[in-house]
Design an enzyme around this catalytic site. Structure first.
Site, PDB file in Angstrom:
ATOM      1  N   HIS A  84      -0.052   4.142  -5.014  1.00  0.00           N
ATOM      2  CA  HIS A  84      -0.469   3.873  -3.630  1.00  0.00           C
ATOM      3  C   HIS A  84      -0.164   5.039  -2.710  1.00  0.00           C
ATOM      4  O   HIS A  84       0.847   5.721  -2.831  1.00  0.00           O
ATOM      5  CB  HIS A  84       0.109   2.557  -3.109  1.00  0.00           C
ATOM      6  CG  HIS A  84       1.591   2.484  -2.955  1.00  0.00           C
ATOM      7  ND1 HIS A  84       2.236   2.867  -1.805  1.00  0.00           N
ATOM      8  CD2 HIS A  84       2.565   2.032  -3.793  1.00  0.00           C
ATOM      9  CE1 HIS A  84       3.543   2.645  -1.930  1.00  0.00           C
ATOM     10  NE2 HIS A  84       3.768   2.154  -3.128  1.00  0.00           N
ATOM     11  N   GLU A 109      -0.815  -0.882   0.013  1.00  0.00           N
ATOM     12  CA  GLU A 109       0.059  -1.552  -0.957  1.00  0.00           C
ATOM     13  C   GLU A 109       1.261  -2.173  -0.267  1.00  0.00           C
ATOM     14  O   GLU A 109       1.666  -3.296  -0.583  1.00  0.00           O
ATOM     15  CB  GLU A 109       0.518  -0.555  -2.023  1.00  0.00           C
ATOM     16  CG  GLU A 109       1.236  -1.178  -3.226  1.00  0.00           C
ATOM     17  CD  GLU A 109       2.746  -1.318  -3.050  1.00  0.00           C
ATOM     18  OE1 GLU A 109       3.396  -1.903  -3.935  1.00  0.00           O
ATOM     19  OE2 GLU A 109       3.288  -0.845  -2.024  1.00  0.00           O
TER      20      GLU A 109
END
Length: 505
Positions: free
Chosen positions: A277, A321
């Site tokens: 992420h 995320e």
């Protein structure tokens, strides 16, 4: 300060974030001819191209990008919506674009919800609970001013409207358990509560998220079981406990973007996919979480261009995320069944350089996950064993971006080096470091900076990522074939306690 990393990001995202490049392109005759001159990727050759100094140079660049967030947050951050995250997206995109025509590069925009708590305070009786934390995605108190009212103990675990009497003007005290925190907050709001406090039904402090915003949510705190206990006793004895709550926060909708890069060469019906992420939490620059994972992908993607691949390799940098796996959830949700089946497996790489590290492997078994997950797990463990290194299994419980993949029938797994978990004495014997400390003492904090990286662990794990890419880019021989995009066993195996790093219930 790397201001140039904003320009391309704005061009990529635009006002509507609508720019979408094609996910696949057929390789041209000239590209195929060029690829034929390259040697087939091998694990050893790709691993040999990985060096800690190159990774650390990338980390220095990423930290300078995080400093772009200082104007709004007063410290470096790469949280979605910040200039630091826009710069991160630009850096990833431009780095891949500069590699030439080896990859098809795309940006996938999607809506996201982001929240920020600027200030909070909770008083129960005459005490300020030391464990009190404003929950993620909580709304502010009315008018962003303190609210006062008697504390009211909610029946059972507060998962049904019948558990809530008329709470007009009161502050609800609710046990954790059985249903999401967001459900509890909304039910309290519908019953007239001016705020809510969720206490842990297990030992220790509690933090979590309300999840998808609701107009019924009220300002919501969490506290530990021990901080709640004396007030619960008083309320059960019929005593009055006055309380006050204050939260200054925002919850807003934005748009952000995933970056996807797929090799033009290789069988497009048999793709090995890996991701990390691109965002950090608002509290810090996120150089380990997940700068280490996202930069590992960038370095492996760069070195892979020197080789020929038999199967396509697809890299993904997810946004959101830290807000609840938003980018990976969106990506998988819009895959057609046909495109889903082309992904033979997904590998998650999140936090690969924790200072007080352990070599951790997700314990993804075929019994409760899509078939192939266990074979991937075993590839990781065989690598560590072959190098004479110890490893430990960690729960495959939905805390990172693999979650959506396994819930949609795609085998998954990954490695990590630890977050807020405490290293045991046995793990100290296995990996060194300090027993009793977190694996990453700067997890989700301002000090997750350039000093928060163990370069030995990072280089070794990046070599393992290179190994995993090379093995499956060569061949899927012996790896279970995919025949379905359903994963009926998975929802039972993962009840949803976590969705990302934050507790939901």
């Amino acid at each position: 300060m790397a201001p140039s990393y904003l320009s391309l990001a704005f061009l990529l995202l635009g006002e509507s974030f609508a720019s979408q490049l094609p996910l696949f392109e057929s390789a041209s005759t000239s590209q195929i001819h060029l690829a034929a001159k390259k040697e087939l990727v091998s694990s050893k050759s790709l691993q040999d191209s990985i060096h800690a100094d190159s990774l650390f140079e990338r980390a220095k660049t990423l930290y300078s990008i995080a400093e772009l967030g200082e104007g709004e947050y007063n410290h470096p951050t790469r949280v979605i919506g910040s200039k630091g995250h826009l710069g991160t997206i630009d850096y990833i995109y431009s780095t891949i674009a500069e590699l030439g025509d080896y990859y098809v590069l795309s940006n996938q925009s999607f809506p996201a919800v982001v929240g920020n708590v600027y200030e909070s305070r909770l008083v129960l009786g005459s005490e300020v609970p030391v464990s009190a934390i404003a929950m993620s995605l909580t709304p502010p108190t009315t008018g962003k001013e303190p609210v006062l009212g008697p504390l009211a103990l909610v029946s059972n675990v507060g998962c049904s409207a019948s558990d809530y009497p008329d709470l007009s003007g009161k502050i609800a005290l609710i046990s954790r358990g059985e249903c999401p925190f967001g459900t509890k907050s909304a039910l309290a709001g519908r019953a007239g509560a001016v705020a809510a406090v969720v206490y842990n039904n297990e030992k220790g402090a509690l933090g979590g998220t309300l999840g998808t915003p609701s107009p019924d949510h009220v300002a919501t705190f969490s506290i530990s079981d021990s901080d709640a206990a004396p007030h619960i006793k008083k309320l059960k004895n019929g005593e009055l406990v006055e309380a006050s709550a204050y939260i200054d926060a925002i919850v807003e909708s934005i748009e952000t973007t995933n970056i996807i890069a797929q090799t033009k060469e290789g069988d497009p019906d048999n793709c090995v996919m890996l991701g990390g992420h691109s965002d950090s939490v608002a509290e810090g620059p996120g150089i380990n979480d997940d700068g280490s994972g996202s930069l590992t992908l960038l370095e492996v993607a760069t070195q892979l261009t020197n080789y020929h691949v038999n199967n396509c390799v697809r890299f993904a940098w997810w946004a959101g995320e830290e807000e609840g796996l938003l980018g990976s959830d969106y990506y998988v949700s819009v895959l057609s069944p046909e495109e889903n089946l082309k992904i033979r497996l997904f590998m998650d790489y999140d936090m690969l350089a924790s200072p007080n590290f352990a070599y951790q492997v997700y314990n993804a078994t075929n019994a409760v996950n899509p078939v192939g997950s266990e074979e991937l797990r075993d590839l990781y463990t065989e690598f560590y064993t072959s190098h004479g290194l110890n490893f430990t299994y960690i729960p495959f419980d939905g805390r990172s971006d693999y979650d959506a993949f396994i819930r949609h029938g795609i085998p998954g797994g990954g490695i990590a080096t630890g977050a807020e978990g405490v290293k045991t004495e046995a793990e100290q014997q296995m990996f060194g470091g300090i027993a009793g400390d977190w694996f990453d003492p700067c997890y989700h904090q301002l000090c997750d900076n350039l000093a928060n990286l163990n370069l030995t662990a990072w280089e070794l794990n990046t070599k393992l990522v290179a190994h995993s890419v090379a093995m499956y880019a060569q061949s899927f021989d012996g790896f279970p074939k995919r025949t379905s995009f359903e994963a009926a066993a998975v929802p039972d195996a993962l009840p949803g306690k976590y969705h990302g790093h934050q507790l939901q219930l």
